[in-house]
Design a protein around this motif. Structure first.
Motif, mmCIF file in Angstrom:
data_model
loop_
_atom_site.group_PDB
_atom_site.id
_atom_site.type_symbol
_atom_site.label_atom_id
_atom_site.label_comp_id
_atom_site.label_asym_id
_atom_site.label_seq_id
_atom_site.Cartn_x
_atom_site.Cartn_y
_atom_site.Cartn_z
ATOM 1 N N ASP A 185 0.832 -1.198 0.000
ATOM 2 C CA ASP A 185 0.000 0.000 0.000
ATOM 3 C C ASP A 185 0.865 1.244 0.000
ATOM 4 O O ASP A 185 2.007 1.230 0.437
ATOM 5 C CB ASP A 185 -0.977 0.013 1.185
ATOM 6 C CG ASP A 185 -0.288 -0.230 2.521
ATOM 7 O OD1 ASP A 185 0.670 0.482 2.835
ATOM 8 O OD2 ASP A 185 -0.716 -1.132 3.252
ATOM 9 N N ARG A 186 0.291 2.294 -0.528
ATOM 10 C CA ARG A 186 0.980 3.583 -0.574
ATOM 11 C C ARG A 186 -0.069 4.667 -0.803
ATOM 12 O O ARG A 186 -1.066 4.441 -1.484
ATOM 13 C CB ARG A 186 2.022 3.609 -1.690
ATOM 14 C CG ARG A 186 2.940 4.821 -1.629
ATOM 15 C CD ARG A 186 4.155 4.643 -2.475
ATOM 16 N NE ARG A 186 4.993 5.827 -2.452
ATOM 17 C CZ ARG A 186 6.105 5.973 -3.148
ATOM 18 N NH1 ARG A 186 6.520 4.982 -3.930
ATOM 19 N NH2 ARG A 186 6.818 7.075 -3.082
ATOM 20 N N GLY A 187 0.176 5.848 -0.221
ATOM 21 C CA GLY A 187 -0.798 6.918 -0.365
ATOM 22 C C GLY A 187 -0.168 8.282 -0.319
ATOM 23 O O GLY A 187 1.045 8.439 -0.166
ATOM 24 N N CYS A 188 -1.017 9.290 -0.441
ATOM 25 C CA CYS A 188 -0.584 10.678 -0.369
ATOM 26 C C CYS A 188 -1.791 11.530 0.008
ATOM 27 O O CYS A 188 -2.927 11.053 -0.006
ATOM 28 C CB CYS A 188 0.016 11.154 -1.699
ATOM 29 S SG CYS A 188 -1.144 11.133 -3.095
ATOM 30 N N ALA A 189 -1.543 12.769 0.336
ATOM 31 C CA ALA A 189 -2.619 13.701 0.671
ATOM 32 C C ALA A 189 -2.644 14.817 -0.355
ATOM 33 O O ALA A 189 -1.602 15.223 -0.887
ATOM 34 C CB ALA A 189 -2.408 14.273 2.069
ATOM 35 N N LEU A 190 -3.849 15.320 -0.632
ATOM 36 C CA LEU A 190 -4.033 16.345 -1.652
ATOM 37 C C LEU A 190 -4.549 17.635 -1.044
ATOM 38 O O LEU A 190 -5.383 17.613 -0.133
ATOM 39 C CB LEU A 190 -5.024 15.868 -2.717
ATOM 40 C CG LEU A 190 -4.705 14.561 -3.446
ATOM 41 C CD1 LEU A 190 -5.808 14.242 -4.446
ATOM 42 C CD2 LEU A 190 -3.351 14.636 -4.145
ATOM 43 N N ALA A 191 -4.068 18.744 -1.581
ATOM 44 C CA ALA A 191 -4.570 20.049 -1.160
ATOM 45 C C ALA A 191 -5.875 20.384 -1.867
ATOM 46 O O ALA A 191 -6.671 21.189 -1.367
ATOM 47 C CB ALA A 191 -3.528 21.133 -1.455
ATOM 48 N N GLU A 192 -6.101 19.765 -3.030
ATOM 49 C CA GLU A 192 -7.327 19.995 -3.791
ATOM 50 C C GLU A 192 -7.583 18.814 -4.705
ATOM 51 O O GLU A 192 -6.673 18.028 -5.006
ATOM 52 C CB GLU A 192 -7.215 21.283 -4.613
ATOM 53 C CG GLU A 192 -6.054 21.277 -5.599
ATOM 54 C CD GLU A 192 -5.970 22.543 -6.422
ATOM 55 O OE1 GLU A 192 -6.949 23.313 -6.425
ATOM 56 O OE2 GLU A 192 -4.937 22.759 -7.078
ATOM 57 N N LEU A 193 -8.816 18.690 -5.151
ATOM 58 C CA LEU A 193 -9.203 17.649 -6.095
ATOM 59 C C LEU A 193 -9.920 18.337 -7.246
ATOM 60 O O LEU A 193 -11.126 18.580 -7.205
ATOM 61 C CB LEU A 193 -10.110 16.624 -5.423
ATOM 62 C CG LEU A 193 -10.502 15.405 -6.272
ATOM 63 C CD1 LEU A 193 -9.284 14.558 -6.596
ATOM 64 C CD2 LEU A 193 -11.559 14.567 -5.555
ATOM 65 N N THR A 194 -9.171 18.644 -8.286
ATOM 66 C CA THR A 194 -9.714 19.337 -9.445
ATOM 67 C C THR A 194 -10.175 18.321 -10.487
ATOM 68 O O THR A 194 -9.972 17.110 -10.334
ATOM 69 C CB THR A 194 -8.651 20.246 -10.070
ATOM 70 O OG1 THR A 194 -7.614 19.416 -10.633
ATOM 71 C CG2 THR A 194 -8.041 21.180 -9.028
ATOM 72 N N ALA A 195 -10.764 18.827 -11.549
ATOM 73 C CA ALA A 195 -11.144 17.946 -12.658
ATOM 74 C C ALA A 195 -9.911 17.261 -13.242
ATOM 75 O O ALA A 195 -9.936 16.066 -13.565
ATOM 76 C CB ALA A 195 -11.879 18.748 -13.734
ATOM 77 N N GLY A 226 -1.164 16.017 8.687
ATOM 78 C CA GLY A 226 -2.130 15.972 7.594
ATOM 79 C C GLY A 226 -3.436 16.684 7.831
ATOM 80 O O GLY A 226 -4.368 16.548 7.027
ATOM 81 N N ARG A 227 -3.534 17.487 8.884
ATOM 82 C CA ARG A 227 -4.819 18.148 9.180
ATOM 83 C C ARG A 227 -5.234 19.142 8.091
ATOM 84 O O ARG A 227 -6.428 19.384 7.901
ATOM 85 C CB ARG A 227 -4.740 18.872 10.520
ATOM 86 C CG ARG A 227 -4.649 17.951 11.702
ATOM 87 C CD ARG A 227 -4.760 18.727 13.010
ATOM 88 N NE ARG A 227 -4.485 17.888 14.164
ATOM 89 C CZ ARG A 227 -5.383 17.109 14.761
ATOM 90 N NH1 ARG A 227 -6.630 17.084 14.319
ATOM 91 N NH2 ARG A 227 -5.048 16.370 15.805
ATOM 92 N N ALA A 249 -0.736 17.931 -0.844
ATOM 93 C CA ALA A 249 -0.763 18.791 0.334
ATOM 94 C C ALA A 249 0.637 18.885 0.922
ATOM 95 O O ALA A 249 1.520 18.075 0.614
ATOM 96 C CB ALA A 249 -1.737 18.227 1.366
ATOM 97 N N ALA A 250 0.831 19.861 1.787
ATOM 98 C CA ALA A 250 2.146 20.064 2.382
ATOM 99 C C ALA A 250 2.546 18.893 3.272
ATOM 100 O O ALA A 250 3.721 18.532 3.357
ATOM 101 C CB ALA A 250 2.161 21.367 3.188
ATOM 102 N N GLY A 251 1.606 18.283 3.955
ATOM 103 C CA GLY A 251 1.901 17.152 4.828
ATOM 104 C C GLY A 251 1.215 15.897 4.348
ATOM 105 O O GLY A 251 0.944 15.741 3.155
#
Length: 452
Positions: free
Chosen positions: A318-328, A367-368, A404-406
């Motif tokens: 497994d692997r993941g990441c965090a996003l600052a936004e979800l655009t088209a 990740g907040r 995202a930054a974190g």
């Protein structure tokens, strides 16, 4: 020169069993949920108490070995050569205080035991998507579950814990702690297993007896329409609603409902607390004709019905990441990487709400500030298992422009120590590193990756 510390001394110091490779019961003791990794620990201590854990740590230090801990093996990412593995599965005590709405659990407890014990009191814990996961590992990594947008991270609700540090000391630390213990209370809640072995945890329960939720599962060919609709819909939801959407490649498993076997599908996961859930979900139910719709009023004990995570051990990646936004464009990138993908799941979770708020007693949860989380899972089996790690890495890299930054510790997956450290702000990482260097200067714990 390090003094010799005979194994006989360890046997006398602990109440639980001790296993060496080749012993009867060794293979069962090291077995975990993720069978991609087969632990080859030098010794396994089947701890029954904090005192057993402390004795195992002292033995490891005396013999120059590292220490690792395992309850369920969901988070196992290495083989643990020349390591003393502390197995906590025997530490399975659960106590519910309904008056103060709190639970106290041992290090080997899984969430399903807490759910079962709390339910008669109209209470629920902040468990994750699977109730078969261990409480301690999940919570020390933050703990992001199906009620997170309403109540935040599980770590935000921890009141006290008992921890064994690298010096072999047993420490009871609560929310009023100061000095080094105060630093540990901050770091352990969100810093994962980098500071010692948590042997007991006390945390708040929430007044939830039931919820409106489940999953709406659409055919894979509707993925574009569903994901783009979800992208626009999800940010409009109130905090009482927690949701995710997942692209799933399901096996031809006879235990799956017939319409889903061997298919690629899109699963909309939905949990709502209070009234009005059906009205909120209506726009997504109208996007396409579902293969299955299980969303209804459910008792909290049925919370596993939302994500329907597998419960049988498997060789996973497994692997993941965090996003600052979800655009088209972001959504199209995910969809492009899902075409003929060897991954079993690509999931996008809506964050925000209480997830973004700092608790009254600060902690190290990362990740907040992220708006969405992306998580990929692959099974390292079949004709081309080597394609799985590359596919997850390629998607994470392709999503970098919206990152995202974190990030979220429990959803980072199998990554290098430098990626782990990058989850926190510079100030928080510096503080974590200082605390880790103070309580574990010799890197006794195999999981200590904060020091990078």
């Amino acid at each position: 020169m390090t003094a010799v510390y005979p194994t006989d001394s360890l046997l006398l110091a602990v109440q639980g069993p001790v296993f060496a490779p080749g012993d009867a019961g060794y293979a069962e003791e090291v077995a975990g949920f993720n069978v991609a990794h087969r632990p080859a620990a030098a010794l396994v201590v089947g701890a029954t108490s904090s005192a057993d854990v402390a004795a195992a740590v002292r033995y490891a230090r005396a013999t120059g070995r590292r220490v690792a801990v395992q309850a369920t093996g969901h988070g196992l990412t290495e083989e643990l050569f020349d390591t003393v593995l502390v197995s906590t599965r025997r530490m399975d005590r659960v106590s519910i205080d309904p008056l103060n709405r709190r639970a106290t659990v041992g290090a080997g407890v899984r969430w399903n035991a807490v759910i079962e014990a709390a339910a008669p009191h109209g209470l629920a814990p902040l468990n994750g998507s699977s109730s078969h996961v261990g409480v301690v590992g999940y919570t020390t990594g933050g703990g992001l579950g199906p009620m997170a947008r309403r109540y935040g991270f599980a770590a935000d609700h921890v009141r006290r814990f008992t921890i064994v540090t690298a010096d072999g000391r047993v420490r009871d630390i609560d929310e009023n702690a100061t000095g080094e213990d105060g630093d540990l209370f901050w770091a352990v809640r969100g810093g994962k297993g980098n500071f010692g072995i948590v042997t007991e945890l006390e945390f708040d329960l929430v007044p939830v007896a039931g919820f409106f939720g489940g999953a709406v599962i659409f055919p894979g060919e509707t993925a574009g329409a569903v994901l783009h609709a979800w992208r626009a819909w999800a940010p409009t939801l109130p905090e009482e609603t927690t949701t995710s959407v997942a692209l799933l490649n399901l096996p031809p498993d006879p235990r799956l409902p017939e319409p889903l076997r061997g298919r690629s599908v899109v699963a909309l996961r939905f949990t709502h607390l209070g009234a009005g859930g059906a009205d909120l979900l209506a726009p997504m139910r109208a996007v396409a004709e579902p293969l299955m719709d299980t969303v209804t009023d459910l008792p909290y004990a049925a919370i596993d019905a939302v994500h329907m995570d597998p419960t049988d051990p498997m060789p996973g990646w497994d692997r993941g990441c965090a996003l600052a936004e979800l655009t088209a464009e972001t959504t199209d990138t995910v969809l492009a990487h899902a075409v003929d993908s060897p991954l079993a799941m690509i999931e996008i979770r809506l964050l925000g709400g209480a997830i973004a708020r700092r608790p009254e007693v600060p902690n190290a949860v990362s990740g907040r500030d992220a708006a969405f989380g992306v998580f990929t899972v692959g099974v390292l089996a079949g004709p081309q298992p080597h394609l799985v790690p590359a596919a997850s890495a390629a998607l994470v890299e392709a999503l970098r422009p919206w990152a995202a930054a974190g990030g979220l510790v429990n959803f980072l997956g199998q990554a290098s120590p430098d990626r782990v450290g990058s989850l926190w702000s510079a100030a928080d990482r510096a503080r974590l590193r200082t605390i880790a260097a103070t309580v574990d200067p010799d890197r006794t714990f195999a999981t200590n990756v904060i020091l990078g």
